[in-house]
Scaffold this active site. Structure first.
Site, short mmCIF file in Angstrom:
data_model
loop_
_atom_site.label_atom_id
_atom_site.label_comp_id
_atom_site.label_asym_id
_atom_site.label_seq_id
_atom_site.Cartn_x
_atom_site.Cartn_y
_atom_site.Cartn_z
N ASN A 1 30.08 -102.44 46.34
CA ASN A 1 28.68 -102.80 46.48
C ASN A 1 27.76 -101.70 45.96
O ASN A 1 26.76 -101.97 45.29
CB ASN A 1 28.36 -103.09 47.95
CG ASN A 1 26.95 -103.62 48.14
OD1 ASN A 1 26.57 -104.62 47.55
ND2 ASN A 1 26.17 -102.93 48.95
N HIS B 1 31.77 -94.13 40.69
CA HIS B 1 33.00 -94.24 41.46
C HIS B 1 32.63 -94.27 42.94
O HIS B 1 32.38 -93.22 43.55
CB HIS B 1 33.92 -93.05 41.16
CG HIS B 1 35.28 -93.17 41.76
ND1 HIS B 1 36.28 -92.25 41.54
CD2 HIS B 1 35.83 -94.09 42.59
CE1 HIS B 1 37.39 -92.60 42.19
NE2 HIS B 1 37.12 -93.73 42.85
N ILE C 1 32.24 -97.40 46.56
CA ILE C 1 32.61 -98.73 47.03
C ILE C 1 31.97 -99.77 46.12
O ILE C 1 30.95 -99.51 45.48
CB ILE C 1 32.20 -98.94 48.50
CG1 ILE C 1 30.68 -98.88 48.66
CG2 ILE C 1 32.89 -97.92 49.40
CD1 ILE C 1 30.19 -99.23 50.05
N LYS D 1 29.78 -92.18 35.08
CA LYS D 1 31.10 -92.26 35.71
C LYS D 1 31.03 -92.71 37.18
O LYS D 1 31.53 -92.05 38.08
CB LYS D 1 31.83 -90.92 35.61
CG LYS D 1 32.08 -90.44 34.18
CD LYS D 1 32.84 -89.12 34.19
CE LYS D 1 33.13 -88.61 32.79
NZ LYS D 1 31.91 -88.14 32.10
#
Length: 242
Positions: free
Chosen positions: A76, A72, A74, A70
């Site tokens: 990059n 989550h 930024i 999962k």
């Protein structure tokens, strides 16, 4: 960027959630269940304790692995995480759809890059919508005032527009998502409980047969299998019910 084909769908829809930190226990469960399940799910608990090395130690079972981390973060960071893990023996991975368009596109692009480099089919990238442990009141506490079904459809729309292969949803969103997203969109459904079993911490549950009838493509089942007195018999009973 050249588009690589995703991993072929598994034939058996049952995915056993191996929620343990112990590699030997995970291996014993896979040995017991492999003839009656299509894949195993290794989640945050297992991966935090054992990392990619632990996943590779289970490769000899030759069973597809759903790596449910999962992601989550930024864009990059998520892309780098996908590149670091997509090359393991995984046929499916998860990201949170609430991470937004840029993050979701970075995830799918990263999976394709790994596929080009390794020459293997890329893993399916599946978006998590609303966790099945949440109900309407829980959602409201996070500032989302729409009903759960509307929120799930909104996030599924975003996932599909970003070329993700499907979403994780509760059993109660299967019908609307299948109608809304079409026949080829993967619906990965936790919160599956055989008739008579405990719901545990899941608030939105359904039996395996009901979920498949409504259009689920993958059924994620944990404790009703792993904590059963006879896990193999329990898996066989679920298959027979389908």
């Amino acid at each position: 960027m050249k588009t690589m084909k995703p991993t072929k769908p598994i034939h058996n829809p049952l995915i056993c959630a191996i929620d343990t930190t112990d590699i030997d226990e995970a291996s014993r469960l896979i040995d017991t269940l492999h003839s009656h399940i299509g894949a195993v799910k290794l989640g945050l608990e297992f991966f935090t304790a054992n990392g990619a090395t632990g996943v590779r130690q289970l490769e000899h079972h030759k069973i597809p692995v759903f790596l449910d981390l999962k992601f989550h973060d930024i864009p990059n960071t998520v892309a780098r995480a996908i590149r670091a893990t997509a090359g393991i023996n995984t046929f499916m991975m998860t990201v949170h759809t609430s991470g937004g368009r840029a993050m979701l596109q970075a995830a799918i692009d990263a999976s394709m890059e790994v596929s080009i480099i390794t020459g293997k089919a890329r893993p399916l990238i599946i978006g998590v919508t609303v966790l099945t442990c949440l109900d309407q009141a829980d959602l409201a506490m996070t500032g989302v005032t729409d009903n759960i079904n509307d929120q799930v459809l909104r996030l599924a729309d975003l996932a599909q527009s970003c070329r993700l292969d499907g979403v994780v949803c509760s059993p109660y969103e299967i019908t609307s998502l299948r109608k809304h997203c079409g026949a080829d969109f993967n619906l990965v459904v936790p919160g599956i409980r055989p008739a008579g079993s405990s719901k545990d911490d899941q608030k939105r549950t359904m039996t395996p047969a009901e979920a498949v009838k409504k259009g689920a493509t993958h059924l994620v089942i944990g404790r009703p299998l792993t904590q059963a007195k006879d896990p193999k018999a329990s898996a066989k009973a679920i298959l027979d019910s389908l």
